[in-house]
Design an enzyme around this catalytic site. Structure first.
Site, mmCIF file in Angstrom:
data_model
loop_
_atom_site.group_PDB
_atom_site.id
_atom_site.type_symbol
_atom_site.label_atom_id
_atom_site.label_comp_id
_atom_site.label_asym_id
_atom_site.label_seq_id
_atom_site.Cartn_x
_atom_site.Cartn_y
_atom_site.Cartn_z
ATOM 1 N N ASP A 18 0.817 -1.213 0.000
ATOM 2 C CA ASP A 18 0.000 0.000 0.000
ATOM 3 C C ASP A 18 0.850 1.263 0.000
ATOM 4 O OD1 ASP A 18 -2.722 0.412 -0.282
ATOM 5 O OD2 ASP A 18 -2.967 1.078 1.785
ATOM 6 N N ASP B 255 -11.954 -5.630 10.481
ATOM 7 C CA ASP B 255 -12.058 -7.083 10.554
ATOM 8 C C ASP B 255 -13.304 -7.523 11.313
ATOM 9 O OD1 ASP B 255 -11.129 -6.001 12.864
ATOM 10 O OD2 ASP B 255 -9.288 -7.176 12.977
#
EC number: 2.4.1.-
Length: 1181
Positions: A443, A884
Site C-alpha cells: 500500500d 475485521d
C-alpha cells in the site's frame, strides 16, 4: 487441422487457403490460428465462461528492438480492437515424404505439444518480466524489465536436459514410460549400440507415439465430468450384481461393487458375497447378498469432528455461572438497600460502578456457555480429493484453489526481511502448487518492497525444494535456522546435513542482499539523478548558445529501478504522481502460474545447491500489487487494499477461497491450509463463510508482562463462540469463502424467533428475490442464472451487478466460476443438490496472459469503487479502524457460520509489540474501532434474526467494553478517596457484606479455574490478562471513548500510526531489548496518576489512623485492601516505567517518597484528627 496419432510429422508445411476478416478467433502464436480448446465439455458449467471472456495480447505489441527501458502502450481498448480485427486463415498441413534432399530427422522438429509448451513458457517469461501500470487518466502500460535477479535457466532447473552423464543436450520428449529423459543423439546411440534398452529402467524402448492407446489415455487424463449413474448405460456383456444400500445409490461408480459374477471363492474378487460372509461378521444382522463389505468406507468418513467439552467440567461451569449471577443479584440488592448515610456520594459512585461491572461480566460470560473443540482428518481429505478414481484416473488434485493475501504498507516499520520470510513460508506450504497463488499488497508503493519480493522469488527456487525434500518445519527460514534444538531429529536422508549447510549459507547471503537494498536503491537513484541533472544543464547550455543561464534547472529527485527507468510508485522525494498518496497502480507477476504436471529438478551442481531429481520444483504464482492512489479519493486504509486484492485475484487466479495474513504472520504449520479446507469441504461446509485460526506470537518475553499472547481471548472466548455461530474475524490467519466476501447469503440459513431466539425457522436463500429492500443482503444465484434465467428476477439481478461490483465484465464473469469451484462434491451433497461432480477441478488452470493483467490493472484504479457497494456490503467493510470485526459481523448477520480451527501444531505465528507504549497504542486502536461500531449501524442491537441470540450478545459486548473504562477509573480512585476522607463505601464492615463479597470472589476464582481446565491456558496467563485489563481500561480505553465521541459528535477524523514490526535480532543482540525502552505517551498519565494517588492515600490513611486517639481500623483495612488490589493490577505498568532491571532511576524513588511524605503531612495539618494533643501540633517555621 486433423492430426493422426500414428503419423509422423517430420516437416509440416502450412498452406493458407482463404483469409477471412473479423472471425474473432484467437491467435495462440502457433502455425494454425485455431480457437482455444477448453477441457470443460459442459457448456452450462461456469468453468467454460472464463475462456470466452479473456483477450490476449498479440506478439506485435512487444517491441523487438531490445529497448527495455521504454514503455509499450497496451491499453485494454487497443487490445480488444486488435483481437477482434485480427485476420483468420484457414490452413492445413501437408507432410512431405523423405527424399534425398529432404531427410527425415526424427526429433529435429518439435511436436505441436512442445510448441504449445514453448509458447506458454515464453508467455510466462514475458509476464514475469513485465510491470503493468495504469490508473486514473492514464493508459495501461507494460514495462518490460528483467526482474528475475539472475534467476537460473528454467530448463536446466527443471531437468529438461539429457540425464546421461556428460551430456547437456536438450530433451525433446521422453522415450520410455519410466520417464527417463534423454536427448536425440543419446537415444540413437542406445538404439544402435546399446541393444535398444532404456538406460533408466533397462527395458527395451517402445515408441510411445506409435501406441494407438496414447490418444485415448490423454483424453482420460482430462478428468471430464461423467453423466449421472441413472443415465449411463451399462455394458450388456457383463453380468453384474448391484447393491441395494441407499447410501451408495447417489455416489460415484464403485469398481468393487460391480464385478464379474463367479461362483469361486477368491477373496474380495467375487461379485457375489456369500451369506455366511466367509465367516466374517456373521454374528448379527444376517450379512447376505445385500450387505457386502464397504471397501470405500474411509473415503465416506467425515473430514471433521466436533468434540464437546466434558460434562464433568462444563456442567459445574454453567452451574457456577448461575450461582454467581444469584450472588451478584443479592449483593447488589443489599448494597442498594443499605446506603452509607455518612458518605452518600461515595456510596452512590461505588454502587453505580458495581452495577455496571455486573452487567459487563454477564455480557462477557453468557457467550461462554457452549465451548467446543474440533478435529480434522487429513487422511480422508487426501483420499477423497487426491486419490485416483473413475472421474480422476491420474489422481490429480481435486482441491479448490486458494489465493493468499499478504498486506504491507511501510517498509520502514515493516522490515522487508520479515515480509520475505512470510512469503517464503507461503510458497513452501503443503498444498497443490497449481492451486495456490500469493499476492503481496504494497500500500506504500515502495521500490524497496518490490525489489525485496524479486529477491525472495529468486531465493524461493532453492528454499522451497529444500523444504519439500526434507519435510522442513517451520518453512520460514529465519524461524527454522533460529531454532535452538537438534535439527537432525527425524531426518533420515544422508545428504541433509550437507544441503542444510548450503541452504543456510545461501540464506545468509540472501539476508545481506535484502538488508543492503535501501542503501543500494539510494546510491543508484542518486547516481541517476546526478546524471539527469547534468544532461538537463547541458541541454540548457546548448539552447542558450553558450550564455549563462538565468534560470536554475530543476530536476525531480526520482527513484530509479535497476534497469535505468523511473519507478512508477512512490519516490523518496515525494513528487507529484509519485508520492505515498499519489501514484499509479502496479501489478507484477514475479512468478508465473506453474504447469499442471510436476516438474522435477536436476542433480546438485554449480547452479543447483541441492539434488532435486525426485523433488517437484514448481513454485506457486507470486504477484506484486500496489493499488492506485490519487488525491481526493478515500483509500480506506487496509480494507481498501484488501478489496483491491480481491478484485485483482478474481481476474488473475480466481481461487474460490482466500487466506488473509499480515506481513509478520507466517505459516508455522505447512498443513494448515489443508486443515482449514477440511471444514470448507465437509458436509455442511457450504454454509461456512470463513475458518479463523488462533493467533500465536513469537518474541514475547517469558513473563508475558503485557499479556501479548492474549490466550484468554483466543483460547477461551473464541473457542466458546465456536459453539454458537462461530468466532469473530480478527484480521489475520483466516480462510474466507470468496462468495461470502462478495456479499452473498449462504444457501441455507436459520432465523431465530420468539423469546431469546428459541424458535428456529429454516429458510433457503438460493433464489434471488425480485422485490428487495435497499439494505437486504444479496442471495447467491445458481450457476448460469445471470445469463440464462428467463424470468424477471434474473433480469433484475443482472441489472444490479454493475452497481454492486463495478463495470469490469471479467470480474463479474468470475463470480459464478468461483461459486462453482467452491461447491461440495456430489458424494456429500447428493445429485439433486447444488454440488459439483468429483474430479471437476482436476484440470489444468488456464494460462495467464497479458490482457488479463491489463484488466486487473483497471480494477485497482482509485475510481473503480465509485457508485458501487464495495466497502458497504461487498468485501471488507469500510468506516471503522477495526474493519475485521465489522466484516465478520456482516457475514454472521446474513446467516453464515464460521469455524475456529485450533491445530495441534500452531498454524500461524507472528510478532506482537512488547514495548509498553506500542502495546497501549495497539489496544487504543482496537478500542476506538469498538466505539465506532457501537455508534454505527453495525451495532448488534440492529442485527437480523439470522444471528443467534448469544452471538448477538458477544458482538454487542465488543462495541460496549470500552465504556467500562469510565467506571473502572472511578472505582480505582474510590479507595484513595476513602482513605483521604476517612469514609468507606459501606457504613461498617457488616457480616452480610463480607459474606456476599466472599461468595462473589470464590465463585469468580472457581469459574476461572474451570475455564483454565477446559481451555488449556495457565493460571499465569489468566492473571496477566486480568492485570492488563486494568492497565488498558485506565489508559487506552478511556482515550478511545473520547476519540469515538469526538468522531460521532464533532466529525473529527481518527488516524493511527502503523504498528512497528520488529525484525529478527542479530547475533549477540538482546531479543527483548525493546521491552525496556520507555517511550512517553499521554496514555500513561491516567494509570500513573491512579498509582500515585493510591500510594499517597495509603500513607495518609496510615498516618491518620496511627495518630488518631480513636482509630477506625475497619475503614483503614477496607481502604488499604482495595488500594492494594489496584496497585497489584498496575504492577506490570510500573515495572515498564522502570526500564531495564538493575537500571532503575534512583530519582524516581526519592521523589515518590518525598512527595508521599509531604502530601501526608499536609493532609494531617489541614485536617487534623479529632482529640489532637499539643505535642502532635506541627507548624511551619
Amino acid at each position: 487441422m486433423v492430426k493422426s496419432a500414428a503419423s509422423q510429422s517430420p516437416s509440416p508445411v502450412t498452406i493458407t487457403v482463404t483469409p477471412c476478416k473479423g472471425s474473432g478467433d484467437r491467435s495462440l502464436g502457433l502455425t494454425s490460428p485455431i480457437p482455444r480448446a477448453s477441457v470443460i465439455t459442459n457448456q452450462n458449467s461456469p468453468l467454460s465462461s472464463r475462456a470466452t471472456r479473456r483477450t490476449s495480447i498479440s506478439s506485435g505489441n512487444r517491441r523487438s528492438n531490445g529497448d527495455e527501458g521504454r514503455y509499450c502502450s497496451m491499453s485494454v481498448e487497443d487490445l480488444t480492437a486488435e483481437t477482434t480485427n485480427s485476420e483468420c486463415v484457414l490452413s492445413y498441413t501437408v507432410h512431405i515424404p523423405p527424399t534425398p534432399d529432404h531427410q527425415t530427422v526424427f526429433a529435429s522438429q518439435e511436436s505441436e505439444e512442445d510448441e504449445m509448451l514453448k509458447g506458454n513458457s515464453n508467455q510466462k517469461s514475458f509476464l514475469s518480466g513485465t510491470i503493468f501500470t495504469g490508473g486514473f487518466k492514464s493508459v495501461t502500460r507494460g514495462h518490460v524489465i528483467d526482474c528475475s535477479m539472475d534467476r537460473a535457466d528454467p530448463e536446466k532447473k527443471s531437468g529438461q536436459i539429457c540425464w546421461l552423464k556428460g551430456c547437456d543436450e536438450k530433451v525433446v520428449h521422453g522415450r520410455c514410460e519410466c520417464g527417463f529423459r534423454i536427448c536425440r543423439d543419446c537415444y540413437f546411440d542406445c538404439i544402435t549400440s546399446g541393444g535398444g534398452n532404456c538406460p533408466g529402467c533397462k527395458e527395451p524402448y517402445r515408441d510411445i507415439n506409435d501406441d494407438p492407446e496414447t490418444e485415448e489415455e490423454d483424453e482420460e487424463d482430462e478428468a471430464k465430468p461423467l453423466p449421472q449413474m441413472g443415465e449411463s448405460k451399462l455394458d450388456k456383456r457383463l453380468s453384474v450384481v448391484k447393491s441395494f444400500k441407499a447410501q451408495n445409490q447417489a455416489g460415484d461408480f464403485d469398481h468393487t461393487r460391480w464385478l464379474f459374477e463367479t461362483k469361486g471363492t477368491y477373496g474380495y474378487g467375487n461379485a457375489v458375497w456369500p451369506k455366511d460372509g466367509y465367516g466374517i461378521g456373521s454374528g448379527g444382522g444376517g450379512n447376505g447378498y445385500e450387505t457386502p463389505p464397504e471397501f470405500g468406507e474411509r473415503s465416506k468418513r467425515p473430514l471433521t469432528r466436533k468434540v464437546s467439552v466434558s460434562a464433568a467440567i462444563i456442567s459445574p461451569y454453567r452451574l457456577l455461572i448461575a450461582l454467581r449471577l444469584v450472588a451478584l443479584g443479592l449483593f447488589l440488592t443489599w448494597r442498594v438497600r443499605h446506603p452509607n448515610r455518612e458518605a452518600m456520594w461515595l456510596w452512590g459512585m461505588s454502587t453505580t460502578c458495581e452495577l455496571w461491572f455486573a452487567l459487563s461480566w454477564l455480557l462477557d460470560q453468557l457467550p461462554k456457555l457452549c465451548p467446543v473443540n474440533r478435529l480434522t482428518d487429513l487422511g480422508v481429505l487426501k483420499e477423497r480429493f487426491e486419490s485416483p478414481n473413475l472421474r480422476n484416473p491420474k489422481g490429480r488434485s481435486d482441491l479448490p484453489g486458494i489465493d493468499v493475501f499478504v498486506s504491507t504498507a511501510d517498509p520502514e516499520k515493516e522490515p522487508p526481511l520479515v515480509t520475505a520470510n512470510t512469503i517464503l513460508s507461503i510458497l513452501a506450504v503443503d498444498y497443490p502448487v497449481e492451486k495456490l497463488a500469493c499476492y503481496l499488497s504494497d500500500d506504500g508503493g515502495a521500490l524497496l518492497t518490490f525489489e525485496a519480493l524479486a529477491q525472495t522469488a529468486s531465493f524461493a527456487s532453492t528454499w522451497v525444494p529444500f523444504c519439500r525434500k526434507h519435510n522442513i518445519e517451520p518453512r520460514n527460514p529465519e524461524a527454522y535456522f533460529g531454532q535452538k534444538r537438534n535439527f537432525l531429529k527425524n531426518k533420515v536422508r544422508l545428504d541433509f546435513v550437507r544441503e542444510r549447510r548450503r541452504v543456510k549459507r545461501e540464506y545468509d547471503e540472501f539476508k545481506v542482499r535484502i538488508n543492503s537494498l535501501p542503501e543500494a536503491i539510494r546510491r543508484r537513484s542518486d547516481a541517476y539523478n546526478v546524471h539527469e541533472e547534468l544532461r538537463a544543464k547541458k541541454k540548457q547550455m546548448e539552447m542558450m548558445m553558450g550564455n549563462n543561464p538565468q534560470e536554475t534547472v530543476i530536476v525531480p529527485k526520482a527513484t530509479w529501478m535497476s534497469d535505468g527507468s523511473h519507478w512508477p510508485g512512490t519516490w523518496s522525494s515525494g513528487e507529484t504522481d509519485n508520492s505515498r498518496g499519489d501514484h499509479a497502480g502496479i501489478i507484477q507477476a514475479m512468478l508465473a502460474p506453474p504447469n499442471a504436471e510436476p516438474v522435477y529438478g536436476a542433480e546438485a551442481d554449480a547452479e543447483n545447491l541441492i539434488d532435486t531429481t525426485d523433488v517437484d520444483i514448481r513454485l506457486p504464482m507470486l504477484v506484486y500489487v500496489s493499488r492506485e492512489k490519487r488525491p481526493g479519493y478515500d483509500h480506506n486504509k487496509k480494507a481498501g487494499a484488501m478489496n483491491a486484492l480481491v478484485r485483482t485475484s478474481a481476474i488473475m487466479s480466481n481461487g474460490p477461497f482466500i487466506l488473509n495474513l499480515d506481513c509478520d504472520h507466517y505459516i508455522y504449520n505447512s498443513m494448515a491450509l489443508r486443515e482449514g479446507m477440511c471444514f470448507m469441504l465437509d458436509r455442511g461446509g457450504d454454509r461456512i463463510c470463513y475458518v479463523q485460526f488462533p493467533q500465536r506470537f513469537e518474541g514475547i518475553d517469558p513473563n508475558d508482562r503485557y499479556a501479548n499472547h492474549n490466550t484468554v481471548f483466543f483460547d477461551v472466548s473464541m473457542r466458546a463462540l465456536d459453539g454458537l455461530q462461530g468466532p469473530m474475524y480478527v484480521g489475520t490467519g483466516c480462510i474466507f469463502r470468496r462468495t461470502a466476501l462478495y456479499g452473498f447469503s449462504p444457501p441455507r440459513a436459520t432465523e431465530h424467533h420468539g423469546w431469546l431466539g428459541r424458535r428456529k425457522v429454516k429458510i433457503s436463500l438460493r433464489r434471488p428475490k425480485a422485490m428487495m429492500k435497499k439494505d437486504d443482503e444479496v442471495s447467491l444465484p445458481i450457476n448460469g442464472e445471470y445469463n440464462e434465467e428467463e424470468n424477471d428476477d434474473g433480469d433484475i439481478e443482472s441489472l444490479l451487478l454493475p452497481k454492486r461490483f463495478g463495470n469490469s465484465n471479467s470480474f463479474v464473469a468470475s463470480i459464478p466460476v468461483a461459486e462453482y469451484q467452491g461447491r461440495l462434491i456430489q458424494d456429500l451433497q447428493g445429485k439433486g443438490k447444488n454440488s459439483r461432480p468429483a474430479g471437476s477441478l482436476a484440470v489444468p488452470r488456464e494460462p495467464l496472459d497479458a490482457a488479463t493483467v491489463a484488466e486487473a490493472i483497471s480494477v485497482i484504479s482509485c475510481f473503480y469503487e465509485d457508485k458501487t457497494e464495495w466497502g458497504k456490503r461487498v468485501g471488507w467493510i469500510y468506516g471503522s479502524v477495526t474493519e475485521d470485526v465489522v466484516t465478520g459481523y456482516r457475514m454472521h448477520n446474513r446467516g453464515w457460520r464460521s469455524i475456529y480451527c485450533v491445530t495441534k501444531r500452531d498454524a500461524f505465528r507472528g510478532t506482537a509489540p512488547i514495548n509498553l507504549t506500542d502495546r497501549l497504542h495497539q489496544v487504543l486502536r482496537w478500542a476506538t474501532g469498538s466505539v465506532e461500531i457501537f455508534f454505527s449501524r453495525n451495532n448488534a442491537i440492529f442485527a437480523t434474526r439470522r444471528m443467534k441470540f448469544l452471538q448477538r450478545v458477544a458482538y454487542f459486548n465488543v462495541g460496549m467494553y470500552p465504556f467500562t473504562s469510565l467506571f473502572l477509573i472511578v472505582y480505582c480512585i474510590l479507595p484513595a478517596i476513602s482513605l483521604f476522607s476517612g469514609q468507606f463505601i459501606v457504613q461498617s464492615l457488616d457480616i452480610t457484606f463480607l459474606i456476599y463479597l466472599l461468595s462473589i470472589t470464590l465463585t469468580l476464582c472457581m469459574l476461572s479455574l474451570l475455564e483454565i481446565k477446559w481451555s488449556g491456558i495457565t493460571l499465569h496467563e489468566w492473571w496477566r490478562n486480568e492485570q492488563f485489563w486494568v492497565i488498558g481500561g485506565t489508559s487506552a480505553h478511556p482515550a478511545a471513548v473520547l476519540q469515538g465521541l469526538l468522531k460521532v459528535i464533532a466529525g473529527v477524523d481518527i488516524s493511527f500510526t502503523l504498528t512497528s514490526k520488529s525484525s529478527a535480532p542479530e547475533d549477540g543482540d538482546d531479543e527483548f531489548a525493546d521491552l525496556y525502552v520507555v517511550k512517553w505517551s499521554f496514555l500513561m498519565v491516567p494509570p500513573l496518576t491512579i498509582m500515585m494517588v493510591n500510594m499517597i492515600a495509603i500513607a495518609v490513611g496510615l498516618a491518620r489512623t496511627l495518630y488518631s486517639p480513636f482509630p477506625q481500623w475497619s475503614k483503614l483495612v477496607g481502604g488499604v485492601f482495595f488500594s492494594f488490589w489496584v496497585l497489584c493490577h498496575l504492577y506490570p505498568f510500573a515495572k515498564g516505567l522502570m526500564g531495564r532491571r538493575g537500571r532503575v532511576p534512583t530519582i524516581v524513588f526519592v521523589w515518590s517518597g518525598l512527595l508521599s511524605i509531604i502530601v501526608s503531612l499536609l493532609w494531617v495539618y489541614i485536617n487534623p484528627p479529632s482529640g489532637k494533643q499539643d505535642y502532635m501540633q506541627f507548624q511551619f517555621p
